[in-house]
Enzyme design. Structure first.
Site, mmCIF file in Angstrom:
data_model
loop_
_atom_site.group_PDB
_atom_site.id
_atom_site.type_symbol
_atom_site.label_atom_id
_atom_site.label_comp_id
_atom_site.label_asym_id
_atom_site.label_seq_id
_atom_site.Cartn_x
_atom_site.Cartn_y
_atom_site.Cartn_z
ATOM 1 N N ASN A 145 88.456 17.481 -22.437
ATOM 2 C CA ASN A 145 89.146 16.203 -22.264
ATOM 3 C C ASN A 145 88.095 15.119 -21.995
ATOM 4 O OD1 ASN A 145 90.610 14.014 -21.387
ATOM 5 N ND2 ASN A 145 91.917 15.173 -19.998
ATOM 6 N N CYS B 6 92.878 7.821 -19.302
ATOM 7 C CA CYS B 6 92.801 8.508 -20.602
ATOM 8 C C CYS B 6 93.532 7.760 -21.712
ATOM 9 C CB CYS B 6 93.385 9.913 -20.496
ATOM 10 S SG CYS B 6 92.526 10.955 -19.340
ATOM 11 N N HIS C 148 96.100 12.935 -27.543
ATOM 12 C CA HIS C 148 95.078 13.025 -26.495
ATOM 13 C C HIS C 148 94.709 14.494 -26.312
ATOM 14 C CE1 HIS C 148 92.834 12.517 -22.934
ATOM 15 N NE2 HIS C 148 93.759 12.981 -22.105
HETATM 16 O O1 UT7 Z 1 93.850 13.593 -19.321
HETATM 17 C C1 UT7 Z 1 94.815 13.302 -18.362
HETATM 18 C C2 UT7 Z 1 95.908 14.226 -18.457
HETATM 19 N N1 UT7 Z 1 95.531 15.525 -17.931
HETATM 20 C C3 UT7 Z 1 96.213 16.551 -18.324
HETATM 21 O O2 UT7 Z 1 97.047 16.410 -19.180
HETATM 22 C C4 UT7 Z 1 96.016 17.893 -17.641
HETATM 23 C C5 UT7 Z 1 97.370 18.463 -17.338
HETATM 24 N N2 UT7 Z 1 97.360 19.753 -16.681
HETATM 25 C C6 UT7 Z 1 96.915 20.887 -17.246
HETATM 26 O O3 UT7 Z 1 96.388 20.860 -18.336
HETATM 27 C C7 UT7 Z 1 97.122 22.186 -16.523
HETATM 28 O O4 UT7 Z 1 98.018 21.987 -15.456
HETATM 29 C C8 UT7 Z 1 95.824 22.822 -15.989
HETATM 30 C C9 UT7 Z 1 94.991 23.345 -17.133
HETATM 31 C C10 UT7 Z 1 95.042 21.814 -15.187
HETATM 32 C C11 UT7 Z 1 96.140 24.005 -15.082
HETATM 33 O O5 UT7 Z 1 96.946 24.956 -15.771
HETATM 34 P P1 UT7 Z 1 98.250 25.569 -15.081
HETATM 35 O O6 UT7 Z 1 98.790 26.561 -15.997
HETATM 36 O O7 UT7 Z 1 99.119 24.398 -14.706
HETATM 37 O O8 UT7 Z 1 97.638 26.281 -13.823
HETATM 38 P P2 UT7 Z 1 97.878 26.005 -12.260
HETATM 39 O O9 UT7 Z 1 97.237 24.734 -11.850
HETATM 40 O O10 UT7 Z 1 99.331 26.170 -11.953
HETATM 41 O O11 UT7 Z 1 97.074 27.200 -11.621
HETATM 42 C C12 UT7 Z 1 97.448 28.557 -11.873
HETATM 43 C C13 UT7 Z 1 96.451 29.463 -11.167
HETATM 44 C C14 UT7 Z 1 96.250 29.128 -9.705
HETATM 45 O O12 UT7 Z 1 96.121 30.331 -9.003
HETATM 46 P P3 UT7 Z 1 97.356 30.941 -8.179
HETATM 47 O O13 UT7 Z 1 97.729 29.893 -7.177
HETATM 48 O O14 UT7 Z 1 98.427 31.183 -9.197
HETATM 49 O O15 UT7 Z 1 96.785 32.182 -7.595
HETATM 50 C C15 UT7 Z 1 94.934 28.416 -9.693
HETATM 51 O O16 UT7 Z 1 94.255 28.522 -8.468
HETATM 52 O O17 UT7 Z 1 95.168 29.363 -11.784
HETATM 53 C C16 UT7 Z 1 94.185 29.110 -10.782
HETATM 54 N N3 UT7 Z 1 93.106 28.317 -11.387
HETATM 55 C C17 UT7 Z 1 92.059 28.854 -12.002
HETATM 56 N N4 UT7 Z 1 91.691 30.123 -12.213
HETATM 57 C C18 UT7 Z 1 90.569 30.344 -12.901
HETATM 58 C C19 UT7 Z 1 93.021 26.955 -11.453
HETATM 59 N N5 UT7 Z 1 91.907 26.616 -12.109
HETATM 60 C C20 UT7 Z 1 91.296 27.770 -12.475
HETATM 61 C C21 UT7 Z 1 90.118 28.065 -13.181
HETATM 62 N N6 UT7 Z 1 89.802 29.345 -13.388
HETATM 63 N N7 UT7 Z 1 89.315 27.086 -13.691
#
Ligand code: UT7
Length: 342
Positions: free
Chosen positions: A299, A129, A269
């Site tokens: 993204n 990225c 970004h």
């Molecule tokens: O371009 C390169 C750089 N990339 C980035 O900068 C991305 C960086 N990361 C992020 O933007 C975030 O970490 C995400 C958007 C990917 C995820 O957000 P988060 O607040 O960190 O969520 P998480 O991964 O901790 O997941 C929280 C919950 C989980 O459920 P439990 O374990 O709490 O029950 C996931 O299974 O959300 C669940 N989950 C979803 N639920 C509905 C993960 N993806 C989804 C989804 N829809 N699409």
């Protein structure tokens, strides 16, 4: 052999370094729009989850027969028009991408063919990225040392081709698109003032496409395991993205003797609106100072920052003489920040 006294040579690198400007930009997004509601029909997700966690409402998805170089070439044509240059003026093409058309030839060579830039030499650059700012720095170095006069720098991605469409934690985040910039020395006082670059290969496992290369070649087994698709430890990446981008912003300002208040617009970004808010808090910039279009494109990896920059210029958010700060983060890990006088 010539004696020193009889030689009359020109050393193209001997004159003082030239300032480099962004002479024109352009971008391209594929026609098809995929909304969060469309994704609700594919995986167990919701518009509410995607929007509140990321700020994304929709993304553009390339057609099946549309490759990265096709999008890149269209963005390039628009940037060339904006800069008022012809294909024959281009000395060098650098394409930043992690979704090239093929391993080789480079996507840059395919762009060259499509736009007819027959004088140019061409290469791809791999920094995930962060690729666009890495490529811009490479182009700027060639121009400032008089090794090239006109460089076409492109960030282009077909992320939809490397996503696991069954994995809700990644497939909702990305989109396809391309952006291009023409770099030239136009005698500006400042132009691209500095680019801070950084990498940390120790954290490579947190964001990668592990299969398809020499480490894990494509076999029936690796395909079965989905190794050809993107993997990300989202929460870890989030934390590192905030820290590295904030530090890069502060370092770019320090190098130029500038403060955050001198900056007119920050183009970050476009991965997640919450990451951008967190950077704002760390560097002391109100959210209004940031340009965001993650809601409409998701993204787009290496294309993200140049698509946002192009849009901000076109809609008047960036004007002549504005101080613009660009900042990126991606797999590798890699990160970069550039300070540019527009
Ligand atoms: O371009 C390169 C750089 N990339 C980035 O900068 C991305 C960086 N990361 C992020 O933007 C975030 O970490 C995400 C958007 C990917 C995820 O957000 P988060 O607040 O960190 O969520 P998480 O991964 O901790 O997941 C929280 C919950 C989980 O459920 P439990 O374990 O709490 O029950 C996931 O299974 O959300 C669940 N989950 C979803 N639920 C509905 C993960 N993806 C989804 C989804 N829809 N699409």
């Amino acid at each position: 052999m010539n004696t020193e006294a009889s030689r009359t040579l020109i050393n193209p690198r001997s004159s003082s370094t030239r300032t480099v400007s962004i002479a024109g930009t352009g971008c391209y997004a594929p026609e098809r729009v995929m909304t969060n509601a469309d994704l609700e029909r594919l995986v167990d997700t919701s518009d509410e989850w995607i929007y509140t966690r990321t700020g994304i409402r929709q993304r553009h998805i390339a057609a099946q027969d549309e490759a990265t170089s096709d999008m890149a070439a269209e963005a390039a044509r628009r940037a060339m028009k904006e800069a008022g240059i012809e294909a024959d003026d281009i000395d060098m093409i650098v394409v930043a991408t992690c979704t090239p058309d093929m391993f080789f030839p480079s996507t840059a060579c395919f762009v060259q063919k499509q736009i007819g830039a027959s004088r140019a030499f061409c290469m791809d650059l791999s920094a995930a990225c962060s690729g666009f700012l890495y490529a811009m720095e490479v182009g700027q170095q060639f121009i400032s040392t008089a090794s090239a006069d006109t460089v076409l720098v492109i960030g282009a991605e077909k992320m939809s081709s490397v996503l696991d469409w069954r994995d809700r934690s990644t497939c909702v985040l990305f989109g396809d698109g391309a952006g291009a910039a023409v770099l030239q020395s136009r005698g500006a006082e400042y132009g691209i003032m500095t680019t801070v670059l950084g990498s940390n290969g120790n954290l490579s496992d947190l964001l990668s496409i592990p299969g398809g290369g020499s480490r894990n070649p494509l076999t029936a087994e690796s395909l079965e395991e989905g190794m050809n698709t993107l993997r990300m430890a989202g929460r870890e990446v989030f934390k590192h993205a905030v820290t590295s981008m904030s530090n890069a912003v502060l370092e770019a300002l320090r190098r130029c003797g500038a403060s955050i208040d001198d900056v007119d617009c920050i183009i970050p970004h476009q991965a997640n609106a919450r990451i951008i808010q967190a950077i704002g808090q760390r560097v002391g910039a109100p959210i209004e100072k940031f340009y965001l279009n993650v809601d409409r494109f998701g993204n787009t990896s290496a294309a993200s920052i140049i698509m946002a920059l192009d849009e901000a210029v076109r809609n008047g958010r960036i004007k002549n003489n504005d101080l613009v700060l660009l900042v990126v983060f991606g797999g590798g890990f890699t990160w970069a920040a550039s300070l540019v006088e527009w």
